[in-house]
Design an enzyme around this catalytic site. Structure first.
Site, PDB file in Angstrom:
ATOM      1  CG  MET A   1      -1.807  -1.250   1.315  1.00 18.73           C
ATOM      2  SD  MET A   1      -2.533  -1.786  -0.218  1.00 18.73           S
ATOM      3  CE  MET A   1      -1.414  -3.112  -0.687  1.00 18.73           C
ATOM      4  CB  CYS A   2       1.453   4.122  -0.830  1.00 19.75           C
ATOM      5  SG  CYS A   2       0.025   4.995  -1.525  1.00 19.75           S
ATOM      6  NE  ARG A   3      -0.829   5.216   4.823  1.00 23.35           N
ATOM      7  CZ  ARG A   3      -2.057   5.056   5.307  1.00 23.35           C
ATOM      8  NH1 ARG A   3      -2.412   5.672   6.425  1.00 23.35           N
ATOM      9  NH2 ARG A   3      -2.937   4.292   4.679  1.00 23.35           N
ATOM     10  CB  VAL A  88       6.175   6.921   1.299  1.00 20.59           C
ATOM     11  CG1 VAL A  88       7.031   8.173   1.426  1.00 20.59           C
ATOM     12  CG2 VAL A  88       5.053   6.950   2.328  1.00 20.59           C
TER      13      VAL A  88
END
Length: 275
Positions: A1-3, A88
């Site tokens: 996943m990511c932020r 990120v």
């Protein structure tokens, strides 16, 4: 996943938003506080920003973790902007696309990020991909689900859809083809932001007339941060904000109101939010 995070506000160094806050995106790469899927976002990062007088954004992307890139520290210290989108990455599947797979993706005046994963990828979107012109498929930046989702969004934008409508229709199309997908999408053209909460966390900090920040999670403990409910479209600019429920194509429920309803105060429709 990511932020991921998008911000519109006064011109300031990238690091003021991405590095300096106590829980900034920089720190979220190894210590996110609200991430539901995955724990470390070290499979690449990117930031896109707009320079005054130029509608086409610049990008800086790398395949490794943000904390290991010494050049980014200098970039974040001196580059100033009033509009940015950054992310990120925690890769769902290992691949050979390196920084090409890192958000933000770009096309024309837009920047885009996808926090989530498409279930059953790639076979689940085989039929959906055939709705795109062959040239769009050949021009995909990476061989991952996020790049294809971006191609679907970009095709709608180029056909004349507003940012909010393009995200809402793409989420509905992908969710119908791949139930259980997580589709937190984030889009900006440097003057407005559109985002979806669909399977993961999304927050916003709005100072009307001054700043709007939309992010996977808050970068500090300011009490003005507000969570966005799941299955919601957010459209905003520096002045106005609109939250609109999204209909899940697999939910057996009464229809949600059309886009443009659910106002708080006097916010714009998705198209009106563009300045």
């Amino acid at each position: 996943m990511c932020r991921h995070l998008a911000c519109l506000g006064p011109e300031e160094p990238l690091g003021r938003v991405l590095v300096e806050p106590p829980h900034a995106l920089y720190r979220q790469s190894w210590a996110p506080r609200h991430q539901r899927h995955g724990t470390v976002n070290a499979d690449g990062f990117g930031v896109g920003w707009y320079a005054e007088g130029d509608p086409v954004p610049a990008r800086y992307r790398r395949a490794g973790p943000i904390w290991a890139d010494g050049s980014f520290a200098d970039l974040a210290r001196v580059v100033r902007t009033g509009a940015l989108l950054a992310a990120v990455r925690d890769a769902t599947l290992a691949g050979a696309d390196a920084e090409a797979a890192a958000a933000p993706f770009a096309g024309d005046r837009w920047l885009f990020s996808h926090n989530g994963a498409v279930t059953g990828w790639p076979s689940s979107l085989a039929a959906v991909s055939r709705t795109l012109p062959p040239q769009d498929l050949l021009e995909l930046e990476a061989r991952n689900d996020s790049a294809l989702v971006w191609a679907l969004v970009l095709a709608r934008l180029r056909a004349g859809d507003g940012e909010g409508q393009a995200l809402a229709d793409t989420v509905a199309e992908v969710a119908a083809a791949a139930p259980g997908s997580r589709l937190n999408l984030l889009l900006t053209d440097g003057t407005s932001i559109a985002a979806t909460a669909w399977g993961d966390t999304l927050w916003y900090l709005h100072e009307p007339g001054h700043r709007i920040v939309v992010a996977s999670e808050p970068y500090d403990d300011d009490p003005r941060w507000r969570p966005v409910a799941d299955r919601t479209l957010l459209t905003a600019n520096r002045t106005d904000l609109l939250l609109t429920p999204l209909k899940d194509p697999h939910a057996d429920a009464a229809p949600h109101p059309p886009l443009g309803s659910g106002r708080a105060g006097a916010p714009p429709s998705p198209e009106e939010s563009r300045t």
